[in-house]
Design a protein around this motif. Structure first.
Motif, PDB file in Angstrom:
ATOM      1  N   GLY A  12       0.864  -1.176   0.114  1.00 24.58           N
ATOM      2  CA  GLY A  12       0.098   0.133  -0.002  1.00 24.58           C
ATOM      3  C   GLY A  12       0.782   1.268  -0.010  1.00 24.58           C
ATOM      4  O   GLY A  12       0.383   2.153   0.529  1.00 24.58           O
ATOM      5  N   ALA A  13       2.106   1.386  -0.544  1.00 24.67           N
ATOM      6  CA  ALA A  13       2.719   2.370  -0.472  1.00 24.67           C
ATOM      7  C   ALA A  13       2.021   3.488  -1.472  1.00 24.67           C
ATOM      8  O   ALA A  13       2.563   4.665  -1.314  1.00 24.67           O
ATOM      9  N   GLY A  14       1.467   3.157  -2.678  1.00 20.93           N
ATOM     10  CA  GLY A  14       0.731   4.267  -3.290  1.00 20.93           C
ATOM     11  C   GLY A  14       1.447   4.745  -4.497  1.00 20.93           C
ATOM     12  O   GLY A  14       1.135   5.632  -5.057  1.00 20.93           O
ATOM     13  N   GLN A  15       2.818   4.310  -4.556  1.00 13.03           N
ATOM     14  CA  GLN A  15       3.539   4.866  -5.681  1.00 13.03           C
ATOM     15  C   GLN A  15       3.154   4.581  -7.149  1.00 13.03           C
ATOM     16  O   GLN A  15       3.345   5.248  -7.942  1.00 13.03           O
ATOM     17  N   CYS A  16       2.359   3.600  -7.258  1.00 10.07           N
ATOM     18  CA  CYS A  16       1.707   3.464  -8.646  1.00 10.07           C
ATOM     19  C   CYS A  16       0.589   4.257  -8.650  1.00 10.07           C
ATOM     20  O   CYS A  16       0.378   4.929  -9.856  1.00 10.07           O
ATOM     21  N   ALA A  17      -0.224   4.454  -7.888  1.00  8.06           N
ATOM     22  CA  ALA A  17      -1.423   5.471  -8.173  1.00  8.06           C
ATOM     23  C   ALA A  17      -0.757   6.920  -8.152  1.00  8.06           C
ATOM     24  O   ALA A  17      -1.440   7.685  -8.808  1.00  8.06           O
ATOM     25  N   LEU A  18       0.358   7.280  -7.416  1.00  4.32           N
ATOM     26  CA  LEU A  18       0.936   8.451  -7.755  1.00  4.32           C
ATOM     27  C   LEU A  18       1.653   8.622  -9.172  1.00  4.32           C
ATOM     28  O   LEU A  18       1.552   9.731  -9.845  1.00  4.32           O
ATOM     29  N   THR A  19       2.207   7.571  -9.451  1.00  7.13           N
ATOM     30  CA  THR A  19       2.811   7.796 -10.769  1.00  7.13           C
ATOM     31  C   THR A  19       1.913   7.458 -12.224  1.00  7.13           C
ATOM     32  O   THR A  19       2.062   8.320 -13.154  1.00  7.13           O
ATOM     33  N   ALA A  20       0.998   6.539 -12.142  1.00  7.59           N
ATOM     34  CA  ALA A  20       0.309   6.625 -13.149  1.00  7.59           C
ATOM     35  C   ALA A  20      -1.412   6.404 -12.626  1.00  7.59           C
ATOM     36  O   ALA A  20      -2.118   5.408 -12.766  1.00  7.59           O
ATOM     37  N   PRO A  21      -1.892   7.764 -12.100  1.00 11.85           N
ATOM     38  CA  PRO A  21      -3.355   7.683 -11.588  1.00 11.85           C
ATOM     39  C   PRO A  21      -4.318   7.461 -12.767  1.00 11.85           C
ATOM     40  O   PRO A  21      -5.595   7.158 -12.282  1.00 11.85           O
ATOM     41  N   ASP A  22      -4.196   7.412 -13.927  1.00 11.94           N
ATOM     42  CA  ASP A  22      -5.196   6.904 -14.848  1.00 11.94           C
ATOM     43  C   ASP A  22      -5.395   5.422 -15.026  1.00 11.94           C
ATOM     44  O   ASP A  22      -6.233   5.092 -15.711  1.00 11.94           O
ATOM     45  N   VAL A  23      -4.462   4.615 -14.340  1.00 13.93           N
ATOM     46  CA  VAL A  23      -4.596   3.311 -14.177  1.00 13.93           C
ATOM     47  C   VAL A  23      -4.616   2.609 -13.163  1.00 13.93           C
ATOM     48  O   VAL A  23      -5.298   1.646 -12.921  1.00 13.93           O
ATOM     49  N   PHE A  24      -3.870   3.178 -12.092  1.00 18.45           N
ATOM     50  CA  PHE A  24      -4.095   2.555 -10.697  1.00 18.45           C
ATOM     51  C   PHE A  24      -4.745   3.360  -9.417  1.00 18.45           C
ATOM     52  O   PHE A  24      -4.702   4.715  -9.845  1.00 18.45           O
ATOM     53  N   THR A  25      -5.132   2.899  -8.672  1.00 16.13           N
ATOM     54  CA  THR A  25      -5.897   3.546  -7.562  1.00 16.13           C
ATOM     55  C   THR A  25      -5.556   2.657  -6.380  1.00 16.13           C
ATOM     56  O   THR A  25      -5.004   1.896  -6.416  1.00 16.13           O
ATOM     57  N   GLN A  26      -6.198   3.230  -5.206  1.00 16.03           N
ATOM     58  CA  GLN A  26      -6.035   2.443  -3.950  1.00 16.03           C
ATOM     59  C   GLN A  26      -7.471   2.134  -3.382  1.00 16.03           C
ATOM     60  O   GLN A  26      -8.503   3.005  -3.448  1.00 16.03           O
ATOM     61  N   ASP A  27      -7.506   0.878  -2.843  1.00 14.92           N
ATOM     62  CA  ASP A  27      -8.875   0.289  -2.289  1.00 14.92           C
ATOM     63  C   ASP A  27      -8.839   1.063  -0.854  1.00 14.92           C
ATOM     64  O   ASP A  27      -8.260   1.907  -0.441  1.00 14.92           O
ATOM     65  N   ASP A  28     -10.128   0.710  -0.480  1.00 12.83           N
ATOM     66  CA  ASP A  28     -10.508   1.244   1.156  1.00 12.83           C
ATOM     67  C   ASP A  28      -9.294   0.818   1.957  1.00 12.83           C
ATOM     68  O   ASP A  28      -9.310   1.554   3.083  1.00 12.83           O
ATOM     69  N   ASP A  29      -8.731  -0.280   1.941  1.00  8.68           N
ATOM     70  CA  ASP A  29      -7.687  -0.466   2.819  1.00  8.68           C
ATOM     71  C   ASP A  29      -6.292  -0.048   2.549  1.00  8.68           C
ATOM     72  O   ASP A  29      -5.334  -0.367   3.150  1.00  8.68           O
TER      73      ASP A  29
END
Length: 64
Positions: A12-29
């Motif tokens: 859950g570091a979130g680097q993917c969502a920060l780098t490519a927010p049009d592809v990745f997100t984070q779930d409720d956890d």
């Protein structure tokens, strides 16, 4: 291209969502997940960079 996330490895570091927010997100956890319909990377040039940015290599990007 095929993008997948190893849920048992993701921290859950979130680097993917920060780098490519049009592809990745984070779930409720707080763990990474692909946005609906983005299993193919959505044509984003940042998908590979998001995979490299993952501190535990939970993202795999493969050519089909």
């Amino acid at each position: 291209m095929r993008v997948s996330i190893k849920k048992d490895v993701c921290i859950g570091a979130g680097q993917c969502a920060l780098t490519a927010p049009d592809v990745f997100t984070q779930d409720d956890d707080g763990f990474s997940e692909l946005l609906p319909g983005r299993e193919d990377g959505g044509g984003s040039p940042l998908v590979r960079e998001a995979g490299r940015a993952c501190p535990v290599q939970a993202i795999s990007v493969t050519e089909e």
